[in-house]
Write a protein that holds these residues in place. Structure first.
Motif: not given
Length: 102
Positions: A87-102
């Motif tokens: 859970p402590s990494e969930a937000e960082a993962w979402r930010r990281a994949i947002a960069e990949l999905a653009t």
């Protein structure tokens, strides 16, 4: 632009990508590729010998300063289905994949 699967029934959308990553498992380091990503995980290709419940560290080439803890949920002909479960990494993962999905 990456797309989503048209008939996907998952809770969160998966975005098609082809992104290099480094996988750390046990004493091994592998170069892999993420085939698709979602808020909860990804499809990993190019890392042999993975089985369900293996614990991994995933380092995205675009974000080498961060390694995400993941668990292999299953393995299919498409690759290893991995989940980011910390859970402590969930937000960082979402930010990281947002960069990949653009």
């Amino acid at each position: 632009m990456p797309g989503t699967y048209p008939d996907d029934r998952r809770r969160t959308p998966r975005f098609l990508v082809d992104q290099p990553c480094t996988i750390f498992t046990g004493r091994h380091v592998w170069d892999g590729h993420l085939r698709d990503v979602s808020d909860g995980g990804a499809m990993l290709r190019g890392v042999p010998g993975l089985v369900a419940d293996d614990q991994l560290l995933v380092r995205l080439m675009r974000r080498p300063e961060v390694a995400f803890r993941a668990r292999v949920r299953g393995v299919s002909l498409l690759g290893a289905h991995i989940a980011i479960e910390e859970p402590s990494e969930a937000e960082a993962w979402r930010r990281a994949i947002a960069e990949l999905a653009t």
